[in-house]
Write a protein that holds these residues in place. Structure first.
Motif, mmCIF file in Angstrom:
data_model
loop_
_atom_site.group_PDB
_atom_site.id
_atom_site.type_symbol
_atom_site.label_atom_id
_atom_site.label_comp_id
_atom_site.label_asym_id
_atom_site.label_seq_id
_atom_site.Cartn_x
_atom_site.Cartn_y
_atom_site.Cartn_z
ATOM 1 N N PRO A 137 0.794 -1.253 -0.089
ATOM 2 C CA PRO A 137 0.131 0.003 0.058
ATOM 3 C C PRO A 137 0.756 1.329 -0.211
ATOM 4 O O PRO A 137 2.046 1.085 0.399
ATOM 5 C CB PRO A 137 -0.641 -0.279 1.336
ATOM 6 C CG PRO A 137 0.047 -0.987 1.881
ATOM 7 C CD PRO A 137 0.810 -1.968 1.261
ATOM 8 N N GLY A 138 0.329 2.424 -0.268
ATOM 9 C CA GLY A 138 0.969 3.518 -0.332
ATOM 10 C C GLY A 138 1.764 3.939 -1.409
ATOM 11 O O GLY A 138 1.781 3.166 -2.289
ATOM 12 N N THR A 139 2.588 4.791 -1.240
ATOM 13 C CA THR A 139 3.482 5.333 -2.289
ATOM 14 C C THR A 139 4.610 4.163 -2.616
ATOM 15 O O THR A 139 5.360 4.291 -3.658
ATOM 16 C CB THR A 139 4.427 6.671 -2.059
ATOM 17 O OG1 THR A 139 5.092 6.506 -0.873
ATOM 18 C CG2 THR A 139 3.336 7.582 -1.833
ATOM 19 N N LYS A 140 4.934 3.230 -1.774
ATOM 20 C CA LYS A 140 5.864 2.521 -1.735
ATOM 21 C C LYS A 140 5.358 1.328 -2.785
ATOM 22 O O LYS A 140 6.391 0.505 -3.368
ATOM 23 C CB LYS A 140 6.369 1.818 -0.663
ATOM 24 C CG LYS A 140 6.947 2.605 0.294
ATOM 25 C CD LYS A 140 7.408 2.061 1.768
ATOM 26 C CE LYS A 140 7.947 2.905 2.636
ATOM 27 N NZ LYS A 140 8.531 2.331 3.885
ATOM 28 N N GLY A 141 4.156 1.139 -3.271
ATOM 29 C CA GLY A 141 3.760 0.331 -4.187
ATOM 30 C C GLY A 141 3.405 0.910 -5.444
ATOM 31 O O GLY A 141 2.291 0.423 -6.115
#
Length: 582
Positions: free
Chosen positions: A222-226
């Motif tokens: 999830p989030g910007t890391k994905g």
């Protein structure tokens, strides 16, 4: 009535006299063969294109706008012809690597080019405006196969590019984006989702469009890391139409000749750019270049608004100016103190901003081409600090100074025929896109200043102070502003350990204080150049000395006010009252 005239004399002054870039180019192998005459010829030809080819399309483009029919966008009259001339002259390749078809010229010449283009026709400039960022992104992160297929077309401008980030529910929070990318058996991906606010998502200037799209893989965290980055062309290599389409174009306040599209990806074929789940890192190469170009848009609007206001103020006769007894019943309004103050402030901010912006472009060149690794690292660090300051401050000024210029025109300025109202409308978007100006302030203060305990910011201020000519009339005053800014920065870093919200509360004012200190630094250096005995009696240099004096008398209180406003941020903003209002 509205005209564009490129400020070539001031551009040469900044590049040659204040920054001394020809000597610095000679020390960089990438630019060692570039001489002053060639650089001047590039600027002159860019000015000719902007003035003679592009500027005549500006007003009609605003009135006509773009039209959408059966998924195809039609741009205003003259846009296609101007773009064809732009490509045939080789402008898209100006600052690209010669190894991939570029001309290998410095970023500062590219910055000057795009300042001129945006001033001549901001809406049209939106189409090629993303080309250099797309080039950087593909050049650094794409596979060899993708480079072979697409990079040369982007460098030449034969194919235009887009940056597909924003989704309706996410806005600036990219961690919320929902567009999906499903792997296919042939190594490609199928993209499904909808993007909004896509500049040039559909257009009739080129026969293919290279879309760079942020999306999530099935197993992405999830989030910007994905987030991963994908290349999805309008037409696939076999010539078939990719299943992506423009579902609508926005009806906007300004830049109406730029097609701002809603783009639907219905299983469109795309290829991964860079590593899985590291799309933001690849995209940031594009975004940083885009943010510098947006800063130049702000500079362009401020410059053109100022120039047209000066012309009008000299021609408009109204009332007798103070201290003009016995003269004509009406004087040019430029003689009135209120007008002189407005126009002088504009000039100080415009010409000071040009110096800072062009130096930032040179820092980008140093970060890539300097022979010493430590110099490259310092340049990259300073450019990263400058980018949010320039994007925010120059676009704020683009709108504010255009508004001030409209005031010079009076009632005429509020009507379409005089051009300033279009300038004002067009300038407003630059404060919003490529990261709102509030996000730029957070980037500077939270992600850069506080994140490393103030180390890089302090080193930058030290370098700025060291670059001041000691014999300069205003060196001590400029150094004092840098010292005061450094003291505030240290206080913010220290206080943030106990109050995590404080950097967010003071960010806007600290960024503005930083920008005003940079303006003072720029004018201290410029005054030192224009005060040389060789320039005595020269009207151009006399105006520079006058502008420097105005900066250190009339703009200094603005710097002190920004410091005071930032310190007021130690007191938290009311939350209960806002909650009750909601």
């Amino acid at each position: 009535m509205w005209q564009y005239e490129a400020p070539l004399r001031d551009m040469r002054y900044v590049i040659e006299e204040v920054l001394g870039l020809p000597a610095q180019w000679a020390a960089l192998p990438a630019f060692a063969e570039l001489d002053v005459d060639t650089a001047r010829a590039v600027l002159a030809e860019a000015a000719r294109f902007a003035t003679e080819v592009l500027a005549p399309t500006n007003a009609n483009g605003d009135l006509e706008g773009c039209t959408l029919a059966e998924g195809e966008v039609r741009t205003p009259r003259g846009y296609k012809e101007a773009y064809r001339a732009f490509v045939e002259a080789g402008w898209p390749a100006l600052a690209c690597d010669p190894a991939v078809g570029g001309q290998g010229l410095p970023q500062v010449l590219n910055a000057a080019l795009y300042e001129m283009l945006a001033a001549a026709n901001h809406a049209w400039t939106m189409y090629p405006g993303l080309l250099h960022g797309a080039y950087e992104c593909l050049h650094l992160h794409a596979s060899e196969e993708l480079k072979q297929r697409y990079l040369g077309k982007v460098v030449s401008g034969e194919w235009l590019s887009t940056m597909c980030l924003t989704e309706a529910h996410a806005g600036s929070d990219l961690g919320l984006l929902a567009t999906r990318a499903t792997p296919a058996a042939d190594g490609s991906y199928r993209l499904k989702g909808t993007k909004i606010f896509i500049s040039g998502g559909e257009q009739d200037l080129t026969d293919n469009i290279v879309h760079l799209v942020l999306a999530r893989l099935p197993d992405a965290p999830p989030g910007t890391k994905g987030i991963s980055l994908f290349l999805a062309p309008k037409f696939l290599p076999d010539g078939s139409r990719n299943p992506l389409r423009c579902d609508g174009i926005e009806k906007k306040m300004g830049i109406k000749g730029s097609a701002t599209c809603v783009m639907a990806f219905d299983g469109a074929t795309g290829w991964l750019v860079g590593e899985p789940n590291r799309g933001l890192q690849a995209m940031f190469a594009m975004m940083n270049a885009a943010r510098l170009h947006v800063a130049l848009q702000g500079l362009a609007h401020a410059q053109n608004a100022h120039r047209n206001a000066v012309v009008y103020a000299h021609e408009r006769l109204q009332s007798r100016a103070p201290l003009r007894e016995g003269k004509a019943a009406a004087d040019p309004i430029v003689l009135h103190p209120a007008m002189r103050r407005t126009l002088l402030r504009q000039r100080v901010l415009v010409e000071g901003a040009r110096l800072i912006a062009y130096e930032a472009a040179h820092l980008i060149d140093l970060a890539e081409h300097a022979g010493d690794a430590a110099q490259r690292e310092r340049a990259q660090e300073q450019a990263a600090l400058l980018t949010p300051v320039l994007k925010s401050f120059l676009t704020d000024n683009g709108f504010a100074l255009a508004s001030d210029a409209l005031q010079v025109f009076g009632g005429h300025g509020y009507t379409h025929d005089w051009g300033i109202e279009q300038c004002l409308r067009d300038a407003r978007i630059a404060m919003i896109y490529e990261g709102t100006n509030q996000i730029q302030a957070i980037d500077l203060v939270v992600r850069k200043l506080v994140a490393d305990g103030g180390r890089a910011f302090a080193a930058w201020l030290e370098a700025l102070a060291a670059s001041l000519p000691r014999e300069a009339r205003y060196a001590a005053a400029a150094a004092g502003q840098l010292q005061a800014l450094g003291a505030l920065a240290r206080e913010v870093v220290a206080a943030s350990r106990e109050d995590a919200e404080l950097p967010f509360r003071v960010a806007d004012d600290l960024l503005r204080a930083t920008a005003l200190a940079l303006i003072a630094h720029a004018w201290a250096r410029a005054e030192a150049v224009s005060a040389r005995p060789a320039h005595a009696g020269d009207a151009f240099h006399a105006a520079k000395r006058e502008s420097a004096a105005h900066c250190f008398t009339h703009l200094r209180p603005e710097f002190e006010h920004a410091l005071a406003q930032a310190r007021a941020g130690w007191s938290p903003f009311a939350q209960v009252a806002l909650g009750e209002m909601a």
